[in-house]
Design a protein around this motif. Structure first.
Motif, short mmCIF file in Angstrom:
data_model
loop_
_atom_site.label_atom_id
_atom_site.label_comp_id
_atom_site.label_asym_id
_atom_site.label_seq_id
_atom_site.Cartn_x
_atom_site.Cartn_y
_atom_site.Cartn_z
N ASP A 69 1.11 -1.23 0.11
CA ASP A 69 0.04 0.07 -0.10
C ASP A 69 0.90 1.31 0.06
O ASP A 69 1.19 1.86 1.12
CB ASP A 69 -0.95 0.03 1.15
CG ASP A 69 -2.10 -0.95 1.06
OD1 ASP A 69 -2.86 -0.74 0.05
OD2 ASP A 69 -2.24 -1.90 1.82
N SER A 118 -0.68 6.24 -6.90
CA SER A 118 -0.68 5.13 -5.92
C SER A 118 -0.38 3.83 -6.46
O SER A 118 -0.69 3.72 -7.48
CB SER A 118 -1.97 5.23 -5.04
OG SER A 118 -2.91 4.77 -5.56
N ARG A 120 -0.84 -0.12 -5.13
CA ARG A 120 -1.47 -1.19 -3.95
C ARG A 120 -1.65 -2.57 -4.67
O ARG A 120 -1.70 -2.72 -5.84
CB ARG A 120 -2.74 -0.62 -3.59
CG ARG A 120 -2.64 0.94 -2.95
CD ARG A 120 -3.91 1.26 -2.50
NE ARG A 120 -4.05 2.49 -1.95
CZ ARG A 120 -3.94 3.13 -0.66
NH1 ARG A 120 -3.53 2.17 0.10
NH2 ARG A 120 -4.05 4.19 -0.38
#
Length: 307
Positions: A69, A118, A120
């Protein structure tokens, strides 16, 4: 992936021998259960061609319920290149991109004047054990492209040219290799090749790219009679055609490089620029919330480091 704070990797103890100009031993850090070895930048070597950042991710085994994450964070002045050997990763960015990258695929995210993203673990993998292994590199952009609009490109493994010769095989991720050309376009001459060499074999490395290096992912290589081991980065002397030679075991290596950047680059956290002032501006923009958000991943972000 976010720049993590750790000491610079150090050059190895071996003197530069013949065709190997520098040996770099990466430093290791942990990002949420993922072991990462950073080989570039170092105090003694900042770039190889446009490559200003070279991280070896894993191999790592995550337990059921665990996952990677990396919260939303910004970039300027560079392209991130994500390339996996095992596992999957979900990429989201402030352009609205949502993409799962799988082994052999390439994600090329060009930040230009600024982007947020991001990384993840996909939800479908979190309920069971899974492995993750790959590379993330950054390409510094030429000054003419540093402030361009951000963009994103994804190429699946099946669209990247593959080669197979006596004793070695692989895939051309970016650039040209032995008459094959990757469809992935970048603004400077760049080489990025995934190469596997069979036991007791040799692969020639032509002198085409202005600057060249190799990261040994597994196995060992001999160059000019000197043996080099897994997780070592070799920077080669310009202008030489050389042979990458294996012993009794196969070797997996990533070849990379390209033309020398036209001017020095500054790097701070996730920001790369030819201008220190632009980096200071980017710091303030992230601190004051002026970067765009990542649709579908708006609740978290990585704060600006204190130093």
């Amino acid at each position: 992936m976010s720049f993590f704070p750790c000491p610079d990797p150090e050059a190895g103890d071996h003197a530069a021998v013949d065709q190997v100009e520098m040996l770099i031993i990466p430093r290791t850090s942990d990002i949420g259960g993922l072991e990462v070895r950073r080989a570039l930048p170092t105090a003694k070597r900042r770039l190889v061609g446009p490559f200003i950042f070279f991280d070896r991710m894993g191999p790592a085994l995550f337990r059921a319920g665990q996952g990677l994450d990396v919260r939303p964070h910004p970039h300027i002045g560079l392209s991130t290149v994500t390339y996996l050997f095992d596992g999957e990763m979900t990429h989201r960015d402030s352009l609205g991109t949502g993409m799962v990258i799988r082994p052999g695929d390439i994600n090329l995210m060009t930040a230009g004047r600024g982007i947020v993203h991001s990384e993840r673990t996909p939800e479908n993998l979190r309920g069971k054990p899974f492995s993750l292994s790959g590379l993330q590199t950054w390409l510094a952009l030429p000054e003419s492209h540093e402030n361009n609009d951000p963009s994103f490109l994804h190429a699946e493994a099946g669209n990247l040219p593959e080669f197979s010769e006596q004793g070695y095989s692989g895939r051309v991720v970016i650039g040209n290799w032995q008459g094959l050309k990757s469809p992935v376009a970048v603004p400077t001459d760049t080489l990025y090749v995934d190469l596997r060499i069979e036991p007791n074999s040799a692969c020639p490395f032509q002198a085409g790219a202005e600057e060249r290096a190799a990261y040994i992912l597994s196995g060992a290589l001999s160059v000019s009679g000197t043996r080099y081991e897994t997780d070592q980065l070799l920077v080669f002397r310009p202008g030489d055609t050389l042979d990458l030679v294996t012993g009794d075991e196969p070797c997996h290596v990533m070849l990379f490089g390209g033309e020398t950047m036209e001017s020095p680059r500054h790097i701070w956290w996730n920001f790369v620029s030819s201008s220190k002032e632009r980096i200071e501006q980017a710091k303030e923009e992230w601190r004051t919330g002026k970067f765009d958000i990542v649709p579908g991943d708006e609740e978290e972000f990585i704060p600006l480091p204190a130093s």
